[in-house]
Write a protein that holds these residues in place. Structure first.
Motif, short mmCIF file in Angstrom:
data_model
loop_
_atom_site.label_atom_id
_atom_site.label_comp_id
_atom_site.label_asym_id
_atom_site.label_seq_id
_atom_site.Cartn_x
_atom_site.Cartn_y
_atom_site.Cartn_z
N VAL A 196 3.39 6.64 3.07
CA VAL A 196 2.15 7.26 3.55
C VAL A 196 2.08 8.71 3.09
O VAL A 196 1.02 9.20 2.67
CB VAL A 196 2.04 7.15 5.08
CG1 VAL A 196 0.87 7.98 5.60
CG2 VAL A 196 1.88 5.70 5.52
N GLU A 197 3.21 9.43 3.15
CA GLU A 197 3.24 10.81 2.70
C GLU A 197 2.87 10.91 1.21
O GLU A 197 2.10 11.79 0.80
CB GLU A 197 4.62 11.42 2.94
CG GLU A 197 4.94 11.63 4.42
CD GLU A 197 6.36 12.13 4.64
OE1 GLU A 197 7.10 12.28 3.64
OE2 GLU A 197 6.72 12.41 5.79
N SER A 198 3.41 10.01 0.40
CA SER A 198 3.10 10.00 -1.02
C SER A 198 1.62 9.70 -1.24
O SER A 198 0.97 10.27 -2.13
CB SER A 198 3.95 8.96 -1.75
OG SER A 198 5.33 9.26 -1.63
N PHE A 199 1.09 8.79 -0.43
CA PHE A 199 -0.32 8.43 -0.52
C PHE A 199 -1.20 9.64 -0.23
O PHE A 199 -2.14 9.94 -0.97
CB PHE A 199 -0.60 7.29 0.46
CG PHE A 199 -2.03 6.82 0.47
CD1 PHE A 199 -2.48 5.92 -0.48
CD2 PHE A 199 -2.92 7.28 1.42
CE1 PHE A 199 -3.79 5.48 -0.47
CE2 PHE A 199 -4.23 6.84 1.44
CZ PHE A 199 -4.67 5.94 0.49
N LEU A 200 -0.90 10.36 0.86
CA LEU A 200 -1.69 11.53 1.22
C LEU A 200 -1.56 12.64 0.17
O LEU A 200 -2.52 13.36 -0.12
CB LEU A 200 -1.26 12.06 2.59
CG LEU A 200 -1.51 11.13 3.78
CD1 LEU A 200 -0.92 11.71 5.06
CD2 LEU A 200 -3.01 10.88 3.96
N ALA A 201 -0.38 12.77 -0.39
CA ALA A 201 -0.14 13.81 -1.40
C ALA A 201 -0.87 13.53 -2.70
O ALA A 201 -1.03 14.43 -3.53
CB ALA A 201 1.36 13.96 -1.65
N ALA A 202 -1.30 12.28 -2.91
CA ALA A 202 -1.96 11.92 -4.17
C ALA A 202 -3.28 12.66 -4.36
O ALA A 202 -3.79 12.73 -5.48
CB ALA A 202 -2.20 10.41 -4.22
N VAL A 227 -7.09 11.35 -9.91
CA VAL A 227 -6.63 10.89 -8.59
C VAL A 227 -6.44 9.38 -8.59
O VAL A 227 -5.46 8.87 -8.03
CB VAL A 227 -7.63 11.33 -7.49
CG1 VAL A 227 -7.19 10.80 -6.13
CG2 VAL A 227 -7.75 12.85 -7.44
N VAL A 228 -7.37 8.66 -9.22
CA VAL A 228 -7.23 7.20 -9.31
C VAL A 228 -5.93 6.85 -10.04
O VAL A 228 -5.19 5.94 -9.61
CB VAL A 228 -8.45 6.58 -10.03
CG1 VAL A 228 -8.20 5.10 -10.35
CG2 VAL A 228 -9.70 6.71 -9.17
N ALA A 229 -5.64 7.56 -11.11
CA ALA A 229 -4.42 7.30 -11.87
C ALA A 229 -3.18 7.57 -11.04
O ALA A 229 -2.20 6.81 -11.08
CB ALA A 229 -4.40 8.15 -13.14
N ALA A 230 -3.20 8.65 -10.24
CA ALA A 230 -2.06 8.97 -9.38
C ALA A 230 -1.85 7.90 -8.32
O ALA A 230 -0.72 7.50 -8.02
CB ALA A 230 -2.27 10.33 -8.73
N LEU A 231 -2.94 7.38 -7.76
CA LEU A 231 -2.84 6.34 -6.74
C LEU A 231 -2.33 5.03 -7.34
O LEU A 231 -1.61 4.27 -6.69
CB LEU A 231 -4.20 6.13 -6.07
CG LEU A 231 -4.70 7.26 -5.18
CD1 LEU A 231 -6.16 7.07 -4.83
CD2 LEU A 231 -3.86 7.35 -3.90
N ALA A 232 -2.70 4.78 -8.59
CA ALA A 232 -2.29 3.52 -9.24
C ALA A 232 -0.79 3.43 -9.40
O ALA A 232 -0.23 2.33 -9.52
CB ALA A 232 -2.98 3.41 -10.60
N ASN A 233 -0.11 4.57 -9.40
CA ASN A 233 1.35 4.58 -9.56
C ASN A 233 2.10 4.30 -8.27
O ASN A 233 3.33 4.24 -8.26
CB ASN A 233 1.80 5.95 -10.11
CG ASN A 233 1.32 6.17 -11.54
OD1 ASN A 233 1.24 5.23 -12.32
ND2 ASN A 233 1.00 7.42 -11.87
N LEU A 234 1.37 4.13 -7.15
CA LEU A 234 2.03 3.97 -5.85
C LEU A 234 2.31 2.51 -5.51
O LEU A 234 2.99 2.23 -4.53
CB LEU A 234 1.18 4.60 -4.75
CG LEU A 234 0.95 6.12 -4.86
CD1 LEU A 234 0.10 6.61 -3.69
CD2 LEU A 234 2.28 6.86 -4.89
N GLY A 235 1.77 1.57 -6.27
CA GLY A 235 2.01 0.16 -5.97
C GLY A 235 1.39 -0.26 -4.66
O GLY A 235 2.09 -0.47 -3.67
#
Length: 491
Positions: A237-243, A254-262
């Motif tokens: 969740v922390e990684s998600f918010l930090a995206a 931002v979409v690209a950063a979120l895509a790396n979270l699986g």
């Protein structure tokens, strides 16, 4: 009536009386926003103040508490009906009732008062005006993008200059994918976690981390029980918010950063929708800083089904004491694909944006952009002699016929009190037609705006009387032209 039986003059709690200046400020906002919405092809719809209580969805009163959350009464056929809580539930009812005859998708905007039977507080009223725009019948992400673009343009037209507000965009499916990927299946645990994430702007990452875990003790000593997520889920969740990263990141970044979270299948679906929204916004010329993707936005935990968006005020604002304050959200919306289905049993896609008109007016006022300051009173014709009232009304009618708001003073006070009356009305000018003026075929016009400005510079009363600032005597035939010149200078 005796003094003991007289009712006390009081307004019910949570309701306010509003005078012309406040109403004019709201009307200016609605006129400006309506023009934008109609330019986008949205038609205005007006529904009644009352709806049957069961049409209000999650705000449906309990059988034994028919007034819980809404103002309800029982009709003569013993059906409960309630004052509308918002403008979306009436839209869903209208769409379900008239679906076969509507152009589809159905694009409508609406504004009007709504009522909530809730505990009132500072800035929280039981009656207020909302303005909504919705598209019913389109599942395309471009429909969400169009609503967002229209909201950006509408808020600017209402008085928020470019760069003073931002539309933050998220997608509820991202959150579902995040929880699915990390084994958070319990609905109550998810809801608690979402509420924690919703506090990110106020509490920061440390505060949210506590609420995702065991819980948080705030400065007042109040303890809030946490979601009790496992450590790997909290880190996710922390990684998600930090995206969200820097506000300077583009929507695509931002979409690209979120895509790396699986984020699983639902997350992938959401990212595709966000990419389509980004492409449409770019095509419509919506700047990256006017509408950006922000995964920290959490709205309508049990209401929205896809894209969500929130308008945040960026202007510096102050409270009534002149102290800096954070105003926050001035509107929001998103996709709600389940609302019409309550009536029809068939899922009908819908998306919309809503803002509180009074709240937006308050935001503009707090930012020093008070639209009510533009509201002026009428030109006041001073009344000296009861026997000359017909002459005064001829002057007023001449101004009205030329499109200038005017009134004859109808009180019993003298010249000084009448001038004070005109000043309190914020009148641009006062017209004096005494015996000398009538005999000479002239009128004396006091430019009250100029007089107010000069009064701040002149400190000596004798000098003030000698200069008679802002006062001129003209031929009666020049009355309208002279007053119009004053009005033009004030605009």
């Amino acid at each position: 009536m005796t003094e003991s039986t007289r009712p006390e003059a009081r307004v019910p709690r949570g309701f306010v009386d509003r005078r012309a200046r406040d109403l004019a400020a709201e009307r200016a906002i609605l006129d400006a926003v309506s023009e934008i919405y109609e330019r986008y092809g949205f038609e205005r719809l007006e529904t009644g103040a009352f709806e049957y209580a069961d049409a209000l969805g999650k705000f449906l009163p309990d059988a034994d508490r028919p007034n819980e959350g809404v103002f309800a009464l029982q009709d003569d056929d013993e059906q409960w009906m309630a004052l509308r809580y918002d403008l979306t539930a009436p839209l869903a009812r209208f769409a379900a009732q008239t679906w076969e005859t509507l152009p589809k998708p159905f694009r409508r905007y609406a504004y009007g008062p709504v009522w909530r039977n809730e505990k009132p507080g500072p800035g929280r009223f039981r009656e207020f005006t909302q303005c909504d725009a919705d598209t019913v019948g389109s599942a395309r992400p471009e429909a969400d993008a169009e609503i967002i673009a229209m909201a950006v343009e509408g808020l600017q037209a209402a008085g928020l200059p470019a760069g003073s507000a931002v539309l933050k965009i998220n997608n509820r499916k991202l959150l579902d994918g995040l929880f699915d990927a990390h084994g958070v299946a319990d609905p109550k645990q998810r809801l608690t976690a979402l509420r924690a994430m919703d506090k990110y702007d106020r509490l920061g990452l440390d505060g949210v981390r506590e609420l995702l875990g065991k819980g948080r003790l705030d400065e007042s000593g109040d303890y809030t029980k946490g979601a009790e997520l496992a450590s790997p889920a909290i880190v996710a969740v922390e990684s998600f918010l930090a995206a969200a990263g820097s506000p300077d990141l583009s929507r695509a970044d931002v979409v690209a950063a979120l895509a790396n979270l699986g984020l699983g299948e639902k997350g992938a679906e959401a990212l595709t929708e966000l990419s389509q929204i980004d492409a449409a916004l770019t095509a419509m010329g919506v700047a990256q800083d006017a509408a950006r993707i922000d995964p920290t936005v959490v709205r309508g935990l049990e209401y929205y089904t896809g894209a969500v968006f929130e308008a945040e005020l960026l202007l510096a604002t102050t409270d009534e004491k002149g102290q800096p304050m954070r105003f926050g959200s001035v509107g929001g919306g998103g996709r709600y694909d389940d609302l019409v289905a309550r009536f029809t049993g068939e899922r009908t896609p819908a998306t919309g944006f809503s803002f509180g008109v009074s709240r937006l007016a308050a935001a503009l006022r707090a930012a020093g952009r008070d639209l009510s300051a533009q509201v002026r009173g009428p030109v006041v014709v001073i009344a000296f002699d009861q026997a000359r009232m017909a002459d005064y009304f001829k002057v007023a009618e001449e101004l009205r016929s030329a499109g200038v708001a005017a009134e004859v003073y109808l009180g019993q006070s003298g010249m000084k009190a009448q001038m004070k009356y005109a000043d309190r009305r914020l009148s641009p000018a006062a017209v004096i037609v005494g015996e000398d003026e009538l005999a000479a075929g002239t009128v004396t016009i006091k430019d009250l705006d100029l007089g107010r400005a000069l009064s701040a510079k002149v400190t000596d009363n004798a000098e003030w009387r000698e200069q008679r600032p802002g006062q001129q005597t003209v031929l009666r035939a020049e009355l309208v032209a002279t007053v119009r010149k004053i009005l033009d200078q004030a605009s």
